[in-house]
Write an enzyme that holds these catalytic residues in place. Sequence first.
Site, PDB file in Angstrom:
ATOM      1  N   ASP A 135       1.811   4.016   2.717  1.00  0.00           N
ATOM      2  CA  ASP A 135       0.760   4.853   2.120  1.00  0.00           C
ATOM      3  C   ASP A 135       1.344   5.995   1.288  1.00  0.00           C
ATOM      4  O   ASP A 135       1.437   5.868   0.069  1.00  0.00           O
ATOM      5  CB  ASP A 135      -0.199   5.370   3.207  1.00  0.00           C
ATOM      6  N   ASP A 136       1.695   7.100   1.928  1.00  0.00           N
ATOM      7  CA  ASP A 136       2.253   8.274   1.234  1.00  0.00           C
ATOM      8  C   ASP A 136       3.463   8.744   2.032  1.00  0.00           C
ATOM      9  O   ASP A 136       3.391   9.744   2.761  1.00  0.00           O
ATOM     10  CB  ASP A 136       1.187   9.379   1.160  1.00  0.00           C
ATOM     11  N   GLU A 151     -11.208   3.717   6.147  1.00  0.00           N
ATOM     12  CA  GLU A 151     -10.178   4.657   6.638  1.00  0.00           C
ATOM     13  C   GLU A 151     -10.928   5.772   7.370  1.00  0.00           C
ATOM     14  O   GLU A 151     -10.773   5.930   8.573  1.00  0.00           O
ATOM     15  CB  GLU A 151      -9.364   5.202   5.454  1.00  0.00           C
ATOM     16  N   HIS A 191       1.227   4.792  -2.524  1.00  0.00           N
ATOM     17  CA  HIS A 191       0.813   5.587  -3.689  1.00  0.00           C
ATOM     18  C   HIS A 191       2.078   6.238  -4.230  1.00  0.00           C
ATOM     19  O   HIS A 191       2.713   7.029  -3.505  1.00  0.00           O
ATOM     20  CB  HIS A 191      -0.193   6.658  -3.282  1.00  0.00           C
ATOM     21  N   HIS A 204       0.862  -1.194   0.000  1.00  0.00           N
ATOM     22  CA  HIS A 204       0.000   0.000   0.000  1.00  0.00           C
ATOM     23  C   HIS A 204       0.891   1.234   0.000  1.00  0.00           C
ATOM     24  O   HIS A 204       1.290   1.756   1.039  1.00  0.00           O
ATOM     25  CB  HIS A 204      -0.919  -0.049   1.231  1.00  0.00           C
TER      26      HIS A 204
HETATM   27  N1  HPA Z   1      -6.589   7.440   1.288  1.00  0.00           N
HETATM   28  C1  HPA Z   1      -7.298   7.706   0.206  1.00  0.00           C
HETATM   29  N2  HPA Z   1      -6.760   8.144  -0.919  1.00  0.00           N
HETATM   30  C2  HPA Z   1      -5.443   8.301  -0.967  1.00  0.00           C
HETATM   31  C3  HPA Z   1      -4.652   8.030   0.120  1.00  0.00           C
HETATM   32  C4  HPA Z   1      -5.251   7.564   1.312  1.00  0.00           C
HETATM   33  O1  HPA Z   1      -4.632   7.290   2.351  1.00  0.00           O
HETATM   34  N3  HPA Z   1      -3.387   8.302  -0.263  1.00  0.00           N
HETATM   35  C5  HPA Z   1      -3.423   8.702  -1.543  1.00  0.00           C
HETATM   36  N4  HPA Z   1      -4.671   8.705  -1.978  1.00  0.00           N
HETATM   37 ZN    ZN Z   2      -3.741   4.768   0.536  1.00  0.00          ZN
END
Ligand code: HPA
Ligand code: ZN
Length: 336
Positions: free
Chosen positions: A278-279, A200, A19, A17
């Site tokens: 994630d990011d 989330e 992005h 996971h």
């Molecule tokens: N959630 C939803 N969309 C996203 C996320 C996330 O954590 N990161 C990048 N796009």
């Molecule tokens: Zn994500």
Amino acid sequence: MADPTHFIAGLPKAELHIHIEGSLEPELMFALAERNGVSLPYVNVDALRQAYRFGNLQDFLDLYYQGMSVLLHEQDFYDLAMAYLRRAAAQNVRHAEIFFDPQGHTERGVAFKTVIDGLWRALKDAEREFGITVQLILCFLRHLDEASAQRTLDEALSWRDRFIGVGLDSSEKGHPPSKFQRVFARARELGLKAVAHAGEEGPPDYVREALDLLKVQRIDHGNRALEDAELTARLAREQVPLTVCPLSNLRLCVVSDMKQHPLRRMLQANLVVTLNSDDPAYFGGYVNENYQAVQQALDLTRDDIAILARNGFKAAFLDSAAKQRHLDALDAYLRT
Ligand code: HPA
Ligand code: ZN
């Protein structure tokens, strides 16, 4: 554990996971802005980092889409992916499944081909140079309509062999998985894997819809599933992997304190939990920092950490021989 940081650093890991646009570090963002003549509304890297204070998912997404504006050319996507893969490999990530958001680029006039060619070239170079394996998952932006997702899938089919599955991301609340039933059905008919962000910020019912309507094989995040005992029991029974991202949860106020993170409860409920970043450029850490943060806050043992790493390989979209090779390497490390 004598030295958790050292133990985590050496652990063979998968990342499921991430992005790729969320791995755009401020330094690279400024360099690409300069190279491409794009102006950013910050005087320097420090000022940009100062802006990384988010009250919720949408606060982050606003900056995430703004950050993407510097990505214009094939080389930009190459540089972005190569920077992430270099760091991931240095953290002993052996296999990565990377999300990308084509609509975040095509909506600004950047061609799908530009995006996929740059990412693909980086993947192949990284596989050769760093010995990591990499796969791409195409995400649909859920704040856009299903017709836009369908057009994106149509266009992507010219590069069908370059991505293994589809996902669903962006603003969750008000955009339930049900909105994307048809495009996911089509993707599945094409033999693509399916995953979706759910639970989330959105309610447990979104997790249920992702399973029942989109027929996903993994849930991205899934934190709020724990509010529903019946759903939690189902996730355990069906062994549906969750790709959990602790530093993201903290920075986006999904949890108020790392000590309150539901990870331990997820493990106790026998869920297939995996740890991911994630990011990472926005949330203050790559995969090892995520492992370290929960290890410390929740006082996880060496066995807990080993389970999380093992789950990462089990939940990956790899064939059973490749999974076994990774699991054997993990076991060998745990014996040292
Ligand atoms: N959630 C939803 N969309 C996203 C996320 C996330 O954590 N990161 C990048 N796009
Ligand atoms: Zn994500």
